[in-house]
Design an enzyme around this catalytic site. Structure first.
Site, mmCIF file in Angstrom:
data_model
loop_
_atom_site.group_PDB
_atom_site.id
_atom_site.type_symbol
_atom_site.label_atom_id
_atom_site.label_comp_id
_atom_site.label_asym_id
_atom_site.label_seq_id
_atom_site.Cartn_x
_atom_site.Cartn_y
_atom_site.Cartn_z
ATOM 1 N NE ARG A 99 -2.687 3.572 10.019
ATOM 2 C CZ ARG A 99 -3.781 3.298 9.878
ATOM 3 N NH1 ARG A 99 -3.807 2.751 8.433
ATOM 4 N NH2 ARG A 99 -5.043 3.559 10.339
ATOM 5 N NE ARG A 119 -2.260 -2.710 11.473
ATOM 6 C CZ ARG A 119 -2.999 -1.680 11.511
ATOM 7 N NH1 ARG A 119 -4.181 -1.727 12.161
ATOM 8 N NH2 ARG A 119 -2.819 -0.645 10.839
ATOM 9 N NE ARG A 134 -3.925 -2.467 1.939
ATOM 10 C CZ ARG A 134 -4.841 -2.641 3.034
ATOM 11 N NH1 ARG A 134 -4.817 -1.714 4.166
ATOM 12 N NH2 ARG A 134 -5.384 -3.663 2.892
ATOM 13 C CD GLU A 191 -8.856 -2.112 10.820
ATOM 14 O OE1 GLU A 191 -8.644 -2.611 9.861
ATOM 15 O OE2 GLU A 191 -8.656 -0.822 10.810
ATOM 16 C CB SER A 217 -11.479 -4.450 8.435
ATOM 17 O OG SER A 217 -12.465 -3.895 8.234
#
Length: 424
Positions: free
Chosen positions: A275, A389, A260, A347, A350
């Site tokens: 991130r 994560r 990303r 988070e 999701s």
């Protein structure tokens, strides 16, 4: 992409649905383009009919030995006008499609109202955050203290938002990914899939990353993109397919590297592995009949929760509010894991029900046995879970005062029996 006929029939309801996401009304502009498109199509059809009639007349005149020069000139003029009209029609169609492709999915009525993540609604919690008799450190301090997490080396190689893992931490991340795959395939009924990491533009249009989020992607020449998630590749396996109803549900899972270009809000999560531009993730994708999608979302969320439960990680489930649900989703649950080093939940998964939003963009359909007509499938996707994560969460929740990390029991077979990771 939305069916313009539905917007034509219910323009006010369509704008109201957009308003729930904080988006401006679009129906009037879309219907203006739709009217122009239909008008141009009618003109084109009329010209085609005139041309066909004149061509037939020319044939009759010539068979009778007459002069059809005037009629022939008229046919040529009509052909030229048709070319110009086709160009105008193509431009209007392209503009209409481009505007439709940039519109987000309509939200499920059950989605709570809200403007941002601050308005998300907690559904349940599992586990109790551990009480430490020392000040817990974050994963960066733990990893560098172990001599197994090197951000400086990664920066020399690739710049910011990358990491080099070494030794037992590298093995721990690999163990997490393998454990998740084994769990989903052996206990949750998902089929393991290996897919390309490079896709062409239509695949990303199909799942909704393009055209709206092009700046978030890594674009490779001549026209390839690195996948931001294997949701893209697995969901597109039903692209332009008509499945038999008996083939549903399809449940797939993959462990892939994800890329990303956008890595979160400026200045946020610049420290550590939360991130990054490149990360590993286990993804789950389900392709189901419409009447099954609500139940499938609950099932998929439970599969992601099982990962955290077996790892012994405290977490909570939140229902995303109208201002926080992603572009392609109609309804989403986030799983947030407790991170002692940040003293908060973050988070880690999701899980979303996209309804027929992606299927319409991909032309993914199914047919009931014995019926001629087809219907759009419903697609769902969820992290099962983000491996990096999960590594952060295992490190921070399993840390000891001396800086070592206790390995969760479920991962020890993947770690050659290692129970504690100590400084190298």
């Amino acid at each position: 992409m939305f069916d313009i006929r539905l917007i034509r029939e219910n323009p006010d309801a369509f704008d109201s649905a957009l308003a729930r996401r904080g988006a401006a009304p679009e129906a009037a502009g879309l219907l203006e383009l739709d009217t122009a498109r239909r008008s141009l199509q009618t003109e084109l059809n009329d010209m085609q009919s005139r041309r066909n009639a004149l061509s037939k007349e020319i044939g009759q005149i010539r068979r009778q030995g007459g002069d059809a020069a005037e009629e022939t000139r008229t046919v040529a003029e009509i052909k030229d006008e048709m070319t110009r009209t086709e160009e105008r029609l193509s431009a209007v169609q392209e503009e209409l499609e481009a505007r439709l492709l940039r519109l987000p999915n309509m939200l499920d009525p059950s989605v709570p109202e809200g403007a941002s993540e601050a308005d998300n609604v907690e559904v349940r919690r599992h586990g109790t955050p551990r009480s430490f008799d020392f000040t817990p450190r974050d994963h960066v301090d733990l990893g560098t203290g172990l001599g197994a997490m090197d951000f400086e080396a990664a920066a020399r190689l690739s710049g910011a938002r990358f990491v080099v893992l070494k030794g037992q931490l590298a093995r721990l991340e690999r163990a997490l990914g393998q454990f998740m795959l084994d769990l989903h395939t052996s206990e949750h009924g998902y089929q393991e899939i290996q897919t390309p990491a490079l896709v062409r533009r239509p695949a990303l249009v199909g799942t909704g990353q393009l055209p709206k989020f092009e700046e978030d992607l890594f674009h490779m020449d001549p026209d390839y993109y690195l996948i931001p998630t294997s949701e893209v590749t697995m969901t597109n396996l039903v692209r332009e397919q008509i499945l038999p109803r008996s083939a549903l549900p399809l449940r797939m899972t993959a462990l892939t590297q994800c890329f990303r270009a956008e890595a979160g809000a400026a200045g946020r999560d610049t420290r550590g592995m939360i991130r990054q531009h490149q990360f590993n993730k286990v993804e789950m994708v389900s392709i189901v009949a419409p009447e099954e999608s609500d139940a499938e979302l609950e099932r998929m969320t439970g599969c992601a929760e099982a990962v955290l439960q077996k790892l012994g990680l405290p977490y909570r489930v939140v229902a995303l509010c109208s201002g926080d649900v992603g572009f392609s989703a109609r309804r989403t649950y986030d799983l947030e894991v407790w991170l002692p080093g940040q003293d908060t939940y973050r988070e880690i998964s999701s899980c979303s029900n996209c309804g027929d939003f992606q299927a319409r963009r991909m032309e993914g359909r199914f047919r009931n046995d014995g019926e001629k007509g087809t219907s759009y499938v419903h697609t769902l996707n969820g992290s099962g879970v983000a491996v990096g994560r999960a590594l952060v969460a295992v490190m921070e929740n399993g840390q000891n005062e001396d800086g070592s990390i206790t390995v969760p029991e479920v991962l020890r077979p993947y770690m050659g029996g290692c129970e504690v990771i100590r400084p190298q």
